[in-house]
Scaffold this motif. Structure first.
Motif, PDB file in Angstrom:
ATOM      1  N   PRO A   1      -2.447   2.470  -4.701  1.00 25.39           N
ATOM      2  CA  PRO A   1      -2.848   3.756  -4.104  1.00 25.39           C
ATOM      3  C   PRO A   1      -3.820   3.568  -2.939  1.00 25.39           C
TER       4      PRO A   1
ATOM      5  N   ASP B   1       7.552   3.838  -7.036  1.00 25.59           N
ATOM      6  CA  ASP B   1       8.404   2.702  -6.647  1.00 25.59           C
ATOM      7  C   ASP B   1       7.990   1.419  -7.355  1.00 25.59           C
TER       8      ASP B   1
ATOM      9  N   ARG C   1      15.108   6.786   1.208  1.00 28.94           N
ATOM     10  CA  ARG C   1      14.070   5.859   1.665  1.00 28.94           C
ATOM     11  C   ARG C   1      14.476   4.398   1.551  1.00 28.94           C
TER      12      ARG C   1
ATOM     13  N   SER D   1      10.992   2.444   2.594  1.00 32.67           N
ATOM     14  CA  SER D   1      10.062   3.056   3.544  1.00 32.67           C
ATOM     15  C   SER D   1       9.128   4.007   2.793  1.00 32.67           C
ATOM     16  N   ALA D   2       7.939   4.200   3.345  1.00 33.93           N
ATOM     17  CA  ALA D   2       6.985   5.170   2.791  1.00 33.93           C
ATOM     18  C   ALA D   2       6.854   5.028   1.273  1.00 33.93           C
ATOM     19  N   SER D   3       6.373   3.870   0.850  1.00 34.08           N
ATOM     20  CA  SER D   3       6.298   3.560  -0.589  1.00 34.08           C
ATOM     21  C   SER D   3       5.528   4.616  -1.350  1.00 34.08           C
ATOM     22  N   GLN D   4       6.003   4.850  -2.551  1.00 29.30           N
ATOM     23  CA  GLN D   4       5.352   5.798  -3.457  1.00 29.30           C
ATOM     24  C   GLN D   4       4.959   5.059  -4.746  1.00 29.30           C
TER      25      GLN D   4
ATOM     26  N   GLN E   1       0.859  -1.191   0.000  1.00 26.26           N
ATOM     27  CA  GLN E   1       0.000   0.000   0.000  1.00 26.26           C
ATOM     28  C   GLN E   1       0.891   1.236   0.000  1.00 26.26           C
ATOM     29  N   GLU E   2       0.451   2.234  -0.725  1.00 19.16           N
ATOM     30  CA  GLU E   2       1.182   3.504  -0.738  1.00 19.16           C
ATOM     31  C   GLU E   2       1.400   3.990   0.687  1.00 19.16           C
ATOM     32  N   LYS E   3       2.581   4.514   0.954  1.00 18.89           N
ATOM     33  CA  LYS E   3       3.015   5.070   2.230  1.00 18.89           C
ATOM     34  C   LYS E   3       3.428   4.003   3.244  1.00 18.89           C
ATOM     35  N   GLU E   4       3.225   2.727   2.921  1.00 20.43           N
ATOM     36  CA  GLU E   4       3.679   1.668   3.806  1.00 20.43           C
ATOM     37  C   GLU E   4       5.125   1.294   3.471  1.00 20.43           C
TER      38      GLU E   4
ATOM     39  N   VAL F   1       2.926  -0.862  -6.189  1.00 22.98           N
ATOM     40  CA  VAL F   1       2.460  -0.006  -5.112  1.00 22.98           C
ATOM     41  C   VAL F   1       1.011   0.366  -5.404  1.00 22.98           C
TER      42      VAL F   1
END
Lengths: 118, 115
Positions: free
Chosen positions: A118, A86, A63, A80-83, A14-17, A116
């Motif tokens: 959203p 990525d 990251r 970290s903090a997937s976008q 998941q995005e941001k994970e 990733v």
């Protein structure tokens, strides 16, 4: 014999994970380097991070960090903090110093596809 | 710096034709290499060079020739193309080939199809 193993052909996050991509390697050489590359859908190979076999601390680059466990011969990539950007294939690679006078070569794993969401 | 450049980006050949894939780098790197990338197999080393006039075989050298007359250029030749050589080809370079800490930098790749 397979020297680099990446057991996760495909991963979702998941995005941001944060996400961890696994890499195990096999070598009897005490001196080696481990590399991670990213290959987006556009096809280019982008260098991300490097860890040397004698490095005491885990490598970090923004990251990206590398969870290096020498005794287990693993070099997992942590994002970290997937976008959304990525989303790509990720390759683990190893370069051994070589036990003979010939020059060292880089060996790649089969890669992990990261998506990733959203 | 342009880094590592490759030409062409795309190429279609007929079986038996010959061609040369071009690779150049402007970073004064001693070590250059050619890989092919096939689905599910990662990158496999074809040939590499540790300096002008010195080349050696990698994991999958059959069907390919290389030479290195200058530090900057490392062309890959297919003498008689076969459908099994359909792949994406990457050229890469690093400062030297003599140390495990050297990071390889890649060109954008050439997508080759052999009919």
């Amino acid at each position: 014999a397979q020297k680099i193993t990446q057991t996760q052909p495909g991963m979702f996050v998941q995005e941001k994970e944060a996400v961890t991509l696994d890499c195990t390697y096999d070598t009897s050489d005490p001196s080696y380097g481990l590399f991670w590359y990213k290959q987006p859908s556009s096809g280019e190979m982008i260098f991300l991070i490097y860890q040397g076999s004698y490095d005491q601390q885990n490598a970090t680059e923004g990251r990206y960090s590398l969870n290096f466990q020498k005794a287990r011969k693993s070099a997992n990539l942590v994002i970290s903090a997937s976008q959304l950007g990525d989303s790509a294939m990720y390759f683990c690679a190893m370069r051994e110093a070589g036990l003979k006078t010939s020059y060292d070569k880089v060996i790649f794993g089969p890669g992990t596809s990261l998506s990733v969401i959203p | 710096n342009a880094g590592v450049t490759q030409t062409p980006k795309f190429q279609v050949l007929k079986t038996g034709q010959s061609m040369t894939l071009q690779c150049a780098q402007d970073m004064n790197h001693e070590y250059m290499s050619w890989y092919r990338q096939d689905p599910g197999m990662g990158l496999r080393l074809i040939h590499y060079s540790v300096g002008a006039g010195i080349t050696d075989q990698g994991e999958v050298p059959n069907g390919y020739n290389v030479s290195r007359s200058t530090t900057e250029d490392f062309p890959l030749r297919l003498l008689s193309a076969a459908p099994s050589q359909t792949s994406v080809y990457f050229c890469a370079s690093s400062t030297t080939g003599a140390h495990y800490t050297d990071t390889q930098y890649f060109g954008p790749g050439t997508r080759l199809t052999v009919l």
